[in-house]
Structures are given as structure tokens and as C-alpha cells.
Enzyme design. Structure first.
Site, short mmCIF file in Angstrom:
data_model
loop_
_atom_site.label_atom_id
_atom_site.label_comp_id
_atom_site.label_asym_id
_atom_site.label_seq_id
_atom_site.Cartn_x
_atom_site.Cartn_y
_atom_site.Cartn_z
N LYS A 186 0.94 -1.19 -0.07
CA LYS A 186 0.08 -0.04 0.10
C LYS A 186 0.88 1.17 -0.20
CE LYS A 186 -3.51 0.06 2.81
NZ LYS A 186 -4.80 0.42 2.77
N ARG A 204 -2.85 3.01 9.06
CA ARG A 204 -3.28 1.80 8.34
C ARG A 204 -2.18 0.91 8.37
NH1 ARG A 204 -8.32 2.51 5.36
NH2 ARG A 204 -8.66 4.89 5.09
N GLY A 219 -7.77 -6.86 5.46
CA GLY A 219 -8.70 -6.98 6.48
C GLY A 219 -8.16 -7.88 7.75
N MET A 249 -5.18 -7.16 9.49
CA MET A 249 -4.45 -6.47 10.53
C MET A 249 -5.37 -5.28 10.72
SD MET A 249 -0.56 -6.84 9.36
CE MET A 249 -0.79 -6.51 7.68
N ARG A 285 -3.89 -0.66 -6.20
CA ARG A 285 -2.72 -1.76 -6.29
C ARG A 285 -3.20 -2.56 -7.72
NH1 ARG A 285 -6.27 -5.50 -2.31
NH2 ARG A 285 -8.27 -5.48 -3.36
N HIS A 303 -2.26 -40.94 0.38
CA HIS A 303 -2.49 -41.82 -0.82
C HIS A 303 -3.78 -41.31 -1.38
CE1 HIS A 303 -4.24 -45.46 -2.81
NE2 HIS A 303 -2.91 -45.71 -2.91
N ARG A 357 3.75 -46.23 -14.62
CA ARG A 357 3.72 -47.31 -13.53
C ARG A 357 3.28 -48.63 -14.09
NH1 ARG A 357 2.36 -42.45 -10.33
NH2 ARG A 357 3.92 -41.69 -9.18
N ARG A 392 8.16 -47.88 -16.56
CA ARG A 392 8.96 -48.22 -15.30
C ARG A 392 8.47 -49.56 -14.88
NH1 ARG A 392 7.74 -45.46 -9.94
NH2 ARG A 392 6.22 -46.70 -9.51
N GLU A 394 15.82 -41.41 -7.17
CA GLU A 394 14.86 -41.09 -6.22
C GLU A 394 15.27 -41.33 -4.66
OE1 GLU A 394 11.41 -43.06 -6.94
OE2 GLU A 394 12.32 -44.85 -7.79
N SER A 444 15.52 -39.73 -14.42
CA SER A 444 14.22 -39.05 -14.11
C SER A 444 13.95 -39.15 -12.58
CB SER A 444 13.05 -39.98 -14.69
OG SER A 444 11.81 -39.23 -14.31
N GLY A 496 12.52 -38.92 -9.17
CA GLY A 496 11.06 -39.51 -8.44
C GLY A 496 11.36 -38.75 -7.33
N THR A 497 10.48 -37.58 -7.39
CA THR A 497 10.82 -36.34 -6.32
C THR A 497 9.82 -36.92 -5.22
OG1 THR A 497 9.06 -35.15 -7.47
CG2 THR A 497 11.64 -34.53 -7.70
N ASN A 498 8.95 -37.89 -5.46
CA ASN A 498 8.17 -38.31 -4.07
C ASN A 498 8.94 -39.02 -3.23
OD1 ASN A 498 5.78 -37.37 -5.69
ND2 ASN A 498 5.49 -39.39 -6.18
N ASP A 499 9.80 -40.30 -3.78
CA ASP A 499 10.43 -40.84 -2.98
C ASP A 499 11.90 -40.20 -2.48
OD1 ASP A 499 9.68 -43.53 -2.09
OD2 ASP A 499 9.50 -43.99 -4.35
N CYS A 539 9.36 -36.91 -12.58
CA CYS A 539 8.10 -37.60 -12.77
C CYS A 539 7.54 -37.72 -11.39
CB CYS A 539 8.30 -38.89 -13.34
SG CYS A 539 9.17 -40.18 -12.48
N TYR A 555 12.53 -32.40 -19.11
CA TYR A 555 11.10 -32.63 -19.40
C TYR A 555 10.38 -32.70 -17.97
CZ TYR A 555 12.22 -37.74 -18.79
OH TYR A 555 12.36 -38.70 -18.51
#
Ligand code: PEP
Ligand code: MG
Length: 896
Positions: free
Chosen positions: A23, A92, A101, A103, A336, A452, A572, A627, A760, A779, A781-784, A847, A867
């Protein structure tokens, strides 16, 4: 030079939002542009941070405020709170990121027992003056002194009741003066203090109160939800008050440079004559469309239009303003870059390009993947009557209606008969997959956004609400009970809003999305569809990363193709062993001899070949990364508990137990692992269970041959999961190549499949330089990789402590949702760097779930990933985000 903690509006600019808050920075910018902004100054976020750290304002702030106040008094020709015609100021909050709203604000600072009389005289409005004083004492009492606001409201309500009126405007000045007296005695009674008559004391304490409100409950919760860091602090804007409630030639309103709902061109907004800003916001009186101002005050209307054009041209984006007309004089109080709906965002971006105001890379910075997602979901009709059953975590967006079912068998049975169903479970496991496929929506009592249920539902494009803890789910009794006691029996219809995270009783009407129709069929139509189509085309043109899909059925592959996938980056294969095929896997696990095992695997071969042929055919001409099997074997065996009970009962009653059941039970004993996620899975399985991957690879090879013989262009690639050391990959690779050579020898058709590895595990990332020469691609495997880097199991953490960590600010966002740049991200950068050093030009993808997350996509682009591979439903937004990431390197115009 000592740090300056206070800046005049004439000193700052929009680039200083970090220091002056959004602001304050925009007030300064408008002042520089020559717009009529009431004068004032901004106390910086630096000062706030000192206050938050030490509990008191920084040294020297008093003096600085005194200096700036003197200047303000000179400019306005009035002193703060002087007895006649006093200067009054508003105080303000204004943080770097808008927290509307959340603060505190204190208006009319400077009024006291003397200046209220002066104000009444100078404006000729006694009622107005006393009403302003009443507001100040009330706001000061609640905000600065922390008195429960209800105490003041009770007084007002009683007074109105005694007078038989419904609003404060109908109270007389005399009565307002009495109310002020009552308010002051509440303050005295509660705090032992008098309401301060010294205007400077009012100002100082108001500034501290605004600082303090940064850590108020509302603000903290809001920041948590919006991922705004807790340590930024707020700036405070002190500005000369102007009044819109001084008669019919005064008023107040909000205006947008375009319609923020649809993006249509033309000034848009609301106006309320003879009113204060808060009257517009609170909706106590119905505002008029802004066009009415043209009739009431054509001169101000024309000037407002001119200012809006100036702002839009200057900011090169939709802007909104708050303005006040005080006795025919127009003041702009705030501007703004305006919030807008998803539809408006796309339409405005294209319109600004067409008008020559911005370039395409800049236009891409003004839309995002989340907005695109919002446009693709069916919605519930906003006007429908609803009965809310429960709130949970909005885990997979969209809206769906169906009959409640509590288990897989019932879900499959009813869906098979053509009924729409909603699967309700405490939580889901791979066993629930067929039920999830059959259902329109999934609701769970436990788990969060990466449980899951959430991950699988998002992957399948199903609606999902997780962690609806208020629901008492009784799967055996086939009913659920809402917090208010409402009982919902199996078969009753509910409506699930995965965008809002709510479950409703009954069937709410759905509105289909035209953007989804476009994505499915390519049908364009003017308006939002055309705007989305153009932005996607531009993103495709500009992006450096390819965008592929995670898909494991021909149907998903076909959808992925329609949604613009450049192939499949992760197919998979585990579902190919589930359902009716489970007993083949059971046979394989139970096999006592090589021949028995061979027979079981041979039975699976043609089924797998068919699976792969279907997918390769749907993705003809594009890469399909298959895979090899990943999960631990026990997942393919039936739940042990019931069989254990049956066996125990049989033994206890002297009956002969079922021989196969005994063997399965024994096998489960052998396969049981304390931590299956860290156990015998992925490449470890391939290296220890003879014949398993040979069967899979043969099925792939034969599918490739079948497609070639059918005249197709199959591009199968084989990917090895959970590799930790290069030796694992070398061994498996040798086996893969041997089997493919066999297929070639058997069929006479050459089969060429690149063989790559998932990265992974931290060890794989750290030894990527050694692994790369053996891999045709990586590739992530960012989950594992996230699980193993953090040492926390995704499902367990989500169900237990992750929520507490988020609440306490130990982490800002779940690392399973947004890539953890400092930890997991660092491993990724190391692996990319060393991998490409080990094999120049190595192709590298992602992936895991993060490949579909907008913020993470930016990181992958910067890290040099080639990719992304994400669920088909996230493809459009991933394409857009990959384009935005590339665009941001060609422009720095991202002002949002
Ligand atoms: C991963 O670990 O990121 C991955 C894609 O594999 P999965 O989720 O199947 O374990
Ligand atoms: Mg994995």
C-alpha cells in the site's frame, strides 16, 4: 547515516514494496505520478521488525515521526488535533503482500474533547464530528487497548434499541456524545487509563498497535494459508483523512480499470454517496454502480476515468483504486494491481497484448497454472441451497455428486450398474484402487494433500476431500455421522467440492467447464476459451522443457495426448499386477520350483504385452517411459489379518485349514518388513526375484515388435526404479539388454529401447556422476527423493505431525507438495551437474508429483531439467507453467 524508518509519500516508489509495504509503495507511486493522494508518510517494515523483535519501537522513530508530522502539518496548513479545523490522520497497516482485513486500522486519529468541537464547526456537521470521535474511541479501545469489541457494540445496540432505530446514522449528535462518554468509561474501568487527549500519544500508540496486529490470530492464520513468511512485518501508513460523508457532494467508492470478474474492458466499480470507505466494504448500504457517479458528479467521474487510465498504462495491468470525493474534490486513497478471477486473468492478459501494452512473455506472467486448473473443473452452481456435512482438506479439485459407498466392492458394483458413487474411507491404500477408479469422488477421514487418496485422486482427475475429521465413518455399519448428528446411510447422495474441501448432503447442480471442452475436443469459442487457448499456444512456443504425462492405461494415454502431452514420462506398471491378475503374482510368490514360477510369469506375459501394446499405440510416435515394477511384494498379497483369524479359528476348532491360505500366510510372514517403503522394492526386487523383470521386459519388447508389425512407430523406453548404486543399474541393464536381444532373435525385428534410471534416493543423486554413463536418461522421482531426504514417510507424516509443523511454522509448505529447494533441490542440482559431467547431454526429467506443481516447475526450469511428467489432468497447467518459467527469463515484468 542512521537508518530512516519513515518515508514521505513523495520519497518512495512501487519498487519498494518490501520496505514500504504494497500500500505504501503504491501510494508513493501515485504521488509521483501526480495523482491527488492525501499527503502522508509510511513507517517502514524495518521498524516493525525491530518492534516484533524487541517489543518496542526502534530508537529514533519518535523523532522521525515528529519531523514528518510537522511537514504534513505544514503541507495541510493544520496541526494534528488542533482545536479548530483539526488535521486528522488514518493509521493503516500495509504489508508487502496484501492481507486484506487481517490487520488493524485506526481512523480519525487526532480527535479529542476539544478538536471534536472544532471539527463540528469547521465542517458545519455536528453529527459527523461526534460520529467520527465515537469511531476513534471505539477503534482505539479495541485495537490499541485490547478491550473486547463486543463491549462497545453492546452500548451501540442498546442505544439504538432505546431510540427504536436500526443504524447509527439515525442517532443524534447529543446521543453520540453520550456514547463517547460511555465508551471512555469502559476504557477507564477496563484499563485504569483515560482515553488519551494528546493526539501525538494517540498516533504513537496506534502505530505500535498496527505493528502488534501483524502477529494477531487472524493475520497468522491468513499468512499460513497464503504461504506468506512470518518474518516480513507490516509497514504503517499515516495519511491525512479526507471524508466522503460530508453531504451529497461527497462520497466514496472502489473502481477497477476493467471488470475483475470477466476481464471485459470498461471502468467498473461501486459508489456510495455521503459515505465512508468502510460503509462500502461492510455493505450496510447498497452501493450504486460506478456509472451513477457520471450523473451525480460528471466532473469527478471524468477525472476518475483519467486516473484509472493513467494507472493501467503505468502499471500495465488491471488496477483497482479506492477513492473519496470530499465536497466535490476527488482523492485517490489506494491502488494496487487488482485481484481478479481466473477467467478475467486470461482475458485481460490477451487484451493487453492485443492493445500493444504488454508482450506475450509478460502476458504469461499475468496468468498461472492454478488459475487454469480452476477453469477446467466443473463447479457447483453457486446459487444452490446446500446442507454442509463436513469440511476437510481440498485435496483434488472439482465437483462431483454420487451415492455414498464405503468399500471397493460396493463402489465397483454400483458403478458397474451405471450409478455415480462417492467412496468414503478412513484412508485409502492400493487395495482401494478399483473403488477409486469406479468413484466420482473420494472422501477420507484422515490424511492430507499428499496422502495416498489425494495423490491417486489427483492423478486420476477424481475429486477428493481428505482429512474430513468431523465425519464419524462407520464402514462396517455402512453409514457416516456428521458433527451435527446427521446420519448418512450407504446409497444416500452427497455432493463433494474438492476445490473448497466440503461435503454436502444431497445433489447440487453442476456447471460444466467450457475450457475442459476445449482441452478435450479442441473446440474454441470467443471469450475465456479463446484466451486460454492463445496463452497455452504461446506457452508451448516459448517453453524449453517438454511436458509428458504419467499414464498407465491406454485411456489415460489418449487423454494425455489430447491434453498436449509430448509422450509418457512415467508408466507405472504395478496396476498390471492387481485386480484379477493378483493370483498370478500370488502364484509366483508361492512358487516352490523354477518351473512353477515360470508358469506363473508366463501367464502374466501376454496380459502385460497387451497392456503395453495399447499404450504404445495410443502414444504412437512419442516416447513411452515404462518403469519396471516398484512396490514391495506384500502389496500383492491379501490382507493378512482376516486370514490369520480364519487360520486360528480353524486350528482352534480342529478343522483342516485351507492349504493355499496357509502358504499365503507363511509367505506373508517371510515378506513382512518393518519399513516396506525402505525395503525390498524397485530395483532390489528385480535383482532378487528371478524372472520378474525378464517377463516385463519381454512383454515390452514383444509389444514393440507387435506395433512395428502393425505399421506403428513405438518409442518404448525402460526405466529402473529406486537405484542407489551404479552396480544395480549395470546388472539390471545387462539383463534388460539380454532379454531384448532374445526378443530380437525370436522375432527378427530390431528392438531399440533406451534404458534409464529414476533418481529417487539421496545416494543416487550424490553418485549421479558414476551412474550417468550407464543410463540413457535420468528421471527424478521426487516423491521418494523427498521421503528419503527428509527421512519421513509421506503417508505417516501427513497423517500425524506435518499439520503441527505447518501450524508452528517449522515448515511453510509440505515438501511433498512443493519441492524443498534447500534440501531436495540441492540434491537435484548436484545430480544434474554431476550426471551431465558423467555423460554430456544426458536427458533429465522429473516424474514425481512436483512435476505438476507451479512453483516447483519454476525451480526445475532453472535447474536445467529437460522434461516434466505429470498426471494428464495437470498437463495444461504444467505446459503453461513451463512457458511462464521460460518467459520469466526473457522478462522481469512479473509484477504480481
Ligand atoms: C517418485 O518417487 O517420485 C515416483 C514418481 O515414484 P512413485 O511415486 O511411484 O514412488
Ligand atoms: Mg518412487
Amino acid at each position: 547515516m542512521a537508518t530512516a524508518y519513515v518515508y514521505e509519500f513523495t520519497e518512495g516508489s512501487r519498487e519498494q514494496a518490501g520496505l514500504l509495504g504494497g500500500k505504501g509503495a503504491n501510494l508513493a507511486e501515485m504521488t509521483r505520478l501526480g495523482l491527488p493522494v492525501p499527503p502522508g508518510f509510511t513507517v517502514t517494515t524495518d521498524a516493525c521488525r525491530v518492534f516484533l523483535r524487541t517489543g518496542s519501537t526502534p530508537e529514533g522513530l519518535d523523532r522521525e515521526i515528529a519531523g514528518h508530522l510537522t511537514r504534513l502539518e505544514q503541507v495541510t496548513g493544520r496541526r494534528l488535533g488542533q482545536a479548530d479545523n483539526p488535521l486528522l490522520v488514518s493509521v493503516r497497516s500495509g504489508a508487502r503482500f496484501s492481507m486484506p482485513g487481517m490487520m488493524d486500522t485506526i481512523l480519525d486519529v487526532g480527535l479529542n474533547d476539544a478538536s471534536v468541537i472544532g471539527l463540528a464547526e469547521s465542517t458545519g456537521r455536528e453529527h459527523f464530528a461526534w460520529d467520527s470521535y465515537r469511531r476513534l474511541v471505539q477503534m482505539y479501545g479495541a485495537t490499541v487497548l485490547g478491550i473486547d469489541g463486543a463491549r462497545f457494540e453492546e452500548v451501540l445496540t442498546r442505544r439504538r434499541r432505546e431510540r427504536g432505530v436500526t443504524d447509527d446514522v439515525s442517532l443524534e449528535a447529543r446521543e453520540l456524545a453520550e456514547i463517547v462518554r460511555e465508551f471512555k468509561s469502559i476504557i477507564r474501568a477496563d484499563t485504569g487509563e483515560e482515553f488519551p487527549q494528546d493526539p501525538r500519544e494517540q498516533l504513537d500508540r496506534a502505530v505500535s498497535a498496527v505493528f502488534h496486529s501483524w502477529n494477531g490470530e487472524r493475520a497468522r492464520v491468513y499468512r499460513g494459508r497464503e504461504h506468506i513468511p512470518d518474518d516480513l512485518g507490516t509497514a504503517v501508513n499515516v495519511q491525512a483523512m479526507v471524508f466522503g460523508n460530508l453531504g451529497p457532494d461527497s462520497g466514496t467508492g472502489v473502481a477497477f480499470t476493467r471488470d475483475p470478474g470477466t476481464g471485459r474492458a470498461g471502468v467498473y466499480g461501486d459508489y456510495l454517496a455521503d459515505a465512508q470507505g468502510e460503509d462500502v466494504v461492510s455493505g450496510v448500504r447498497d452501493a450504486l454502480p460506478l456509472q451513477e457517479l457520471e450523473r451525480l458528479d460528471p466532473d469527478s467521474y471524468a477525472r476518475l476515468g483519467e486516473y484509472l487510465r493513467t494507472l493501467e498504462t503505468h502499471y500495465r495491468d488491471l488496477c483497482d483504486v479506492e477513492f473519496t470525493i470530499e465536497r466535490g474534490r476527488l482523492w485517490v486513497l489506494q491502488t494496487r494491481v487488482g485481484k481478479r478471477t481466473a477467467e478475467a486473468a486470461f482475458r485481460i492478459a490477451c487484451a493487453l497484448v492485443d492493445e500493444g501494452v504488454i508482450t506475450w512473455p509478460e502476458a504469461l506472467a499475468r496468468v498461472d497454472g492454478e488459475q487454469l486448473d480452476q477453469l477446467t473443473f466443473p463447479r457447483f452452481d453457486a446459487h444452490a441451497d446446500t446442507m454442509l456435512l463436513a469440511r476437510g482438506i481440498p485435496a483434488a479439485p472439482g465437483a462431483a455428486v454420487g451415492a455414498v459407498v464405503f468399500d471397493v466392492a460396493e463402489a465397483v458394483r454400483r458403478a458397474g450398474a451405471g450409478e455415480r458413487v462417492v467412496l468414503v474411507r478412513h484412508e485409502t491404500s492400493p487395495d482401494d484402487l478399483p473403488g477409486m477408479i469406479a468413484a466420482e469422488a473420494v472422501v477420507t477421514g484422515r490424511g492430507g494433500k499428499t496422502s495416498h487418496a489425494a495423490v491417486v485422486a489427483r492423478g486420476m482427475g477424481k475429486v477428493c476431500v481428505c482429512g474430513a475429521a468431523e465425519l464419524d465413518i462407520d464402514t462396517r455399519g455402512r453409514r457416516l455421522t456428521a458433527a451435527d448428528g446427521t446420519i448418512v446411510e450407504e446409497g444416500a447422495v452427497v455432493s463433494v467440492d474438492g476445490t473448497a474441501g466440503t461435503v454436502h448432503l444431497g445433489s447440487l447442480p453442476l456447471v460444466a467447464s467450457p475450457v475442459t471442452r476445449y482441452l478435450e475436443t479442441g473446440t474454441r469459442s470467443p471469450g475465456v476459451v479463446e484466451a486460454v487457448a492463445r496463452c497455452l499456444e504461446q506457452a508451448d512456443e516459448i517453453r524449453r522443457m517438454d511436458v509428458l504425462a504419467n499414464a498407465d492405461t491406454p485411456e489415460d494415454a489418449a487423454r494425455a495426448r489430447r491434453y498436449g502431452a509430448g509422450g509418457i514420462g512415467l508408466c507405472r506398471t504395478e496396476h498390471m499386477f492387481l485386480g484379477t491378475r493378483r493370483h498370478f503374482v500370488e502364484d509366483m510368490i508361492l512358487a516352490r520350483t523354477d518351473a512353477e514360477r515360470r508358469r506363473a510369469l508366463d501367464a502374466l506375459l501376454p496380459l502385460q504385452r497387451e497392456d503395453f501394446t495399447g499404450i504404445l499405440s495410443a502414444m504412437d510416435g512419442l516416447p513411452v517411459t515404462i518403469r519396471l515394477i516398484d512396490p514391495p511384494l506384500h502389496e500383492f498379497l491379501p490382507d493378512d489379518t482376516e486370514s490369520a483369524i480364519r487360520l486360528a479359528v480353524a486350528r482352534a476348532t480342529g478343522r483342516e485349514p485351507d492349504r493355499r491360505e496357509v502358504r499365503v500366510h507363511e509367505a506373508l510372514e517371510v515378506l513382512r518388513e518393518e519399513n516396506p517403503m525402505l525395503g525390498l522394492r524397485g530395483v532390489r526386487l528385480a535383482l532378487t526375484v528371478p524372472g520378474l523383470i525378464a517377463t516385463q521386459v519381454r512383454a515390452i519388447g514383444e509389444a514393440v515388435v507387435a506395433r512395428i508389425r502393425a505399421g506403428g512407430d513405438p518409442r518404448a523406453e525402460i526405466m529402473i526404479p529406486l537405484v542407489a548404486t551404479v552396480k544395480e543399474l549395470s546388472l539390471v541393464r545387462a539383463e534388460v539388454e539380454r532379454v531384448l536381444a532374445d526378443v530380437e532373435a525370436d522375432t527378427g525385428v530390431p528392438v531399440r529401447c533406451p534404458v534409464g534410471t529414476m533418481i529417487e534416493l539421496p545416494r543416487a543423486a550424490l553418485t549421479a556422476g558414476a551412474i550417468a554413463p550407464v543410463a540413457d536418461f535420468f528421471s527424478f522421482g521426487t516423491n521418494d527423493l523427498t521421503q528419503t531426504t527428509w527421512g519421513l514417510s509421506r503417508d505417516d507424516a501427513e497423517a500425524s505431525f506435518l499439520a503441527a509443523y505447518l501450524d508452528r511454522g517449522i515448515i511453510e509448505v509440505s515438501p511433498f507438495e512443493r519441492i524443498d529447494r534447500a534440501g531436495v533441490g540441492r540434491l537435484i542440482r548436484i545430480a544434474i551437474d554431476e550426471g551431465r559431467r558423467g555423460k554430456p547431454g544426458l536427458r533429465i526429467g522429473v516424474c514425481g508429483e512436483h512435476a505438476g506443481d507451479p512453483d516447483s516447475i519454476r525451480f526445475f526450469h532453472d535447474a536445467g531439467v529437460d522434461y516434466l511428467s505429470c498426471s494428464p489432468y495437470r498437463l495444461p497447467s504444467a505446459r503453461l507453467e513451463a512457458g511462464r518459467a521460460a518467459a520469466s527469463t526473457t522478462t522481469d515484468a512479473d509484477t504480481r
